[in-house]
Design a protein around this motif. Structure first.
Motif, PDB file in Angstrom:
ATOM      1  N   ALA A 102       0.845  -1.198   0.000  1.00 38.45           N
ATOM      2  CA  ALA A 102       0.000   0.000   0.000  1.00 38.45           C
ATOM      3  C   ALA A 102       0.875   1.241   0.000  1.00 38.45           C
ATOM      4  O   ALA A 102       1.890   1.299   0.702  1.00 38.45           O
ATOM      5  CB  ALA A 102      -0.920   0.023   1.227  1.00 38.45           C
ATOM      6  N   VAL A 104       1.671   5.171   0.868  1.00 39.18           N
ATOM      7  CA  VAL A 104       1.347   6.015   2.022  1.00 39.18           C
ATOM      8  C   VAL A 104       1.637   7.489   1.754  1.00 39.18           C
ATOM      9  O   VAL A 104       0.772   8.340   1.976  1.00 39.18           O
ATOM     10  CB  VAL A 104       2.109   5.549   3.277  1.00 39.18           C
ATOM     11  CG1 VAL A 104       1.752   6.442   4.477  1.00 39.18           C
ATOM     12  CG2 VAL A 104       1.801   4.081   3.579  1.00 39.18           C
ATOM     13  N   HIS A 105       2.840   7.814   1.283  1.00 39.87           N
ATOM     14  CA  HIS A 105       3.165   9.227   1.133  1.00 39.87           C
ATOM     15  C   HIS A 105       4.176   9.434   0.009  1.00 39.87           C
ATOM     16  O   HIS A 105       4.797   8.494  -0.481  1.00 39.87           O
ATOM     17  CB  HIS A 105       3.720   9.801   2.443  1.00 39.87           C
ATOM     18  CG  HIS A 105       5.107   9.361   2.769  1.00 39.87           C
ATOM     19  ND1 HIS A 105       5.391   8.263   3.544  1.00 39.87           N
ATOM     20  CD2 HIS A 105       6.317   9.875   2.418  1.00 39.87           C
ATOM     21  CE1 HIS A 105       6.693   8.118   3.664  1.00 39.87           C
ATOM     22  NE2 HIS A 105       7.281   9.087   2.979  1.00 39.87           N
ATOM     23  N   ARG A 244      -3.074   4.682   6.506  1.00 42.91           N
ATOM     24  CA  ARG A 244      -3.877   5.375   5.493  1.00 42.91           C
ATOM     25  C   ARG A 244      -5.153   5.983   6.087  1.00 42.91           C
ATOM     26  O   ARG A 244      -6.115   6.235   5.377  1.00 42.91           O
ATOM     27  CB  ARG A 244      -4.219   4.407   4.363  1.00 42.91           C
ATOM     28  CG  ARG A 244      -2.990   3.988   3.556  1.00 42.91           C
ATOM     29  CD  ARG A 244      -3.299   2.889   2.540  1.00 42.91           C
ATOM     30  NE  ARG A 244      -4.310   3.302   1.587  1.00 42.91           N
ATOM     31  CZ  ARG A 244      -4.057   3.950   0.439  1.00 42.91           C
ATOM     32  NH1 ARG A 244      -2.799   4.245   0.122  1.00 42.91           N
ATOM     33  NH2 ARG A 244      -5.029   4.291  -0.373  1.00 42.91           N
ATOM     34  N   LYS A 249      -3.190  11.122   7.815  1.00 46.01           N
ATOM     35  CA  LYS A 249      -3.157  12.182   6.796  1.00 46.01           C
ATOM     36  C   LYS A 249      -2.994  13.544   7.464  1.00 46.01           C
ATOM     37  O   LYS A 249      -2.171  14.367   7.031  1.00 46.01           O
ATOM     38  CB  LYS A 249      -4.429  12.155   5.961  1.00 46.01           C
ATOM     39  CG  LYS A 249      -4.438  13.171   4.834  1.00 46.01           C
ATOM     40  CD  LYS A 249      -5.684  13.017   3.968  1.00 46.01           C
ATOM     41  CE  LYS A 249      -5.649  13.986   2.784  1.00 46.01           C
ATOM     42  NZ  LYS A 249      -6.844  13.841   1.932  1.00 46.01           N
ATOM     43  N   PRO A 262       0.678  13.310   1.768  1.00 42.70           N
ATOM     44  CA  PRO A 262      -0.093  12.064   1.791  1.00 42.70           C
ATOM     45  C   PRO A 262      -0.376  11.601   0.368  1.00 42.70           C
ATOM     46  O   PRO A 262      -0.619  12.410  -0.526  1.00 42.70           O
ATOM     47  CB  PRO A 262      -1.397  12.491   2.506  1.00 42.70           C
ATOM     48  CG  PRO A 262      -1.077  13.750   3.218  1.00 42.70           C
ATOM     49  CD  PRO A 262      -0.036  14.436   2.402  1.00 42.70           C
ATOM     50  N   PHE A 264      -2.844   9.284  -0.291  1.00 41.15           N
ATOM     51  CA  PHE A 264      -4.136   8.559  -0.222  1.00 41.15           C
ATOM     52  C   PHE A 264      -5.250   9.542   0.082  1.00 41.15           C
ATOM     53  O   PHE A 264      -4.994  10.713   0.401  1.00 41.15           O
ATOM     54  CB  PHE A 264      -4.078   7.475   0.847  1.00 41.15           C
ATOM     55  CG  PHE A 264      -3.693   7.978   2.226  1.00 41.15           C
ATOM     56  CD1 PHE A 264      -4.658   8.374   3.134  1.00 41.15           C
ATOM     57  CD2 PHE A 264      -2.348   8.066   2.586  1.00 41.15           C
ATOM     58  CE1 PHE A 264      -4.296   8.843   4.397  1.00 41.15           C
ATOM     59  CE2 PHE A 264      -1.980   8.522   3.857  1.00 41.15           C
ATOM     60  CZ  PHE A 264      -2.944   8.909   4.745  1.00 41.15           C
TER      61      PHE A 264
END
Length: 264
Positions: A102, A104-105, A244, A249, A262, A264
Motif C-alpha cells: 500500500a 502512504v506518502h 492510510r 493524513k 499524503p 491517499f
C-alpha cells in the motif's frame, strides 16, 4: 516527545536492526524504516495499533539495502521506506521477491545548494551530486530536466542514467554518491539532489530550501513492502489501515507542512 529525543530512540533501535530473528507471537509486527519521516509516522500510529492488539516494533536503518534483505530473509516482517521504481530495480538486481502492499506518502525529491540561490545561477561547469543507485539517480535526472539544466534521450524514463543525457548545455559535472551522504556534500558541490528523508534528517526544509522540487503529482510514492501474501496478515491489514487513516493524513500535513505529502 521532541524530535531530538525521538531520533535518539531511533538510534538505539537501529542497533537491534542488524540481527536477530523476528518475534512470532501473533501480536508483534516488525517493520524496517528510515528515521525521517517513516519512523516518525510509524511512531504516530503505535498507540492506535496497540489498542488493536498489535505491538509495532520499528527497526530503523540508514540505508536502502539492508531493510529489503532482512524482509526477504524473514528477519523482519515488512518495510516502509521505498518507491516502486526502487523496489523493481532492487528485485531485478538482487533476485528478491518483494511486492508493494500500500502507498502512504510522497517525499518530493529536491535540488539543494549552499552556493547558489536559484537554478538560474548554477554556473557552467558546475558540480552536481546525485544518488548513485538507478531509481533515485534517474529520478534526479528527471528533476534536472524539468529545471531546464539537461535533456534526456527518453524524457520520461524513470531509470535514465548519465549515459542517457542528450544535452548538457552548462557542461555540468556529475558525482554519483550514496544517498545518505548527499547532505554532507553541500559545502563541496554546486548542487545536490537529495531525497526528502535525508534532507529532513539534515535539518533542510524542502519547501523553503530546495531550488527545484518535485510536485504533488510525483509518481514516487513510498510503499509498505513485504513478501507475497503478507498483505493478508491481520497485523499488516491493521498497519495499513492505520497508515492510510484520516488521522495519519492530518499528522503528515501538519507535521511536515508540504515537505511530505499524503498519497491517499
Amino acid at each position: 516527545m521532541n524530535r531530538r529525543t525521538l531520533l535518539a530512540s531511533f538510534s538505539l533501535l537501529a542497533l537491534a536492526a542488524c540481527g536477530g530473528a523476528k518475534t512470532n507471537d501473533g501480536k508483534t509486527l516488525t517493520i524496517a524504516a528510515t528515521a525521517v519521516p517513516h519512523a516518525e509516522i510509524l511512531e504516530s500510529i503505535k498507540p492506535t495499533l496497540a489498542k488493536e492488539g498489535v505491538d509495532l516494533q520499528i527497526r530503523v536503518f540508514n540505508d536502502y539495502v539492508q531493510p529489503n534483505l532482512q524482509v526477504e530473509q524473514k528477519q523482519i516482517d515488512v518495510s516502509y521506506f521505498e518507491t516502486k521504481p526502487y523496489l523493481d530495480q532492487f528485485n531485478a538486481s538482487r533476485g528478491t521477491h518483494l511486492v508493494t502492499y500500500a502507498g502512504v506518502h510522497v517525499e518530493p525529491l529536491g535540488a539543494y545548494s549552499r552556493k547558489w540561490k536559484s537554478i538560474a545561477q548554477i554556473p557552467n561547469g558546475a558540480t552536481v551530486a546525485i544518488p548513485n543507485e538507478p531509481s533515485n539517480g534517474g529520478r534526479a535526472l528527471l528533476l534536472l530536466q524539468k529545471a531546464g539544466l539537461i535533456t534526456l534521450r527518453n524524457p520520461t524514463n524513470p531509470l535514465s542514467s548519465l549515459n542517457d543525457i542528450a544535452t548538457n548545455p552548462k557542461k555540468l559535472n556529475f558525482k554519483e554518491l550514496e544517498g545518505a551522504t548527499l547532505p554532507r556534500t553541500l559545502g563541496e558541490v554546486d548542487l545536490a539532489l537529495i531525497n526528502t528523508n535525508y534532507a529532513l534528517d539534515a535539518k533542510l526544509n524542502p519547501v523553503r530550501d530546495a531550488l527545484a522540487i518535485e510536485d504533488k503529482n510525483s509518481p514516487y510514492v513510498n510503499f509498505v513492502v513485504g513478501l507475497p501474501g503478507g498483505e493478508k496478515d491481520p497485523r499488516v491489514v491493521k498497519l495499513i489501515a492505520a497508515l492510510r487513516s484520516p488521522a495519519t493524513k492530518t499528522f503528515i500535513e501538519q507535521h511536515y507542512r508540504g515537505a511530505v505529502l499524503p498519497a491517499f
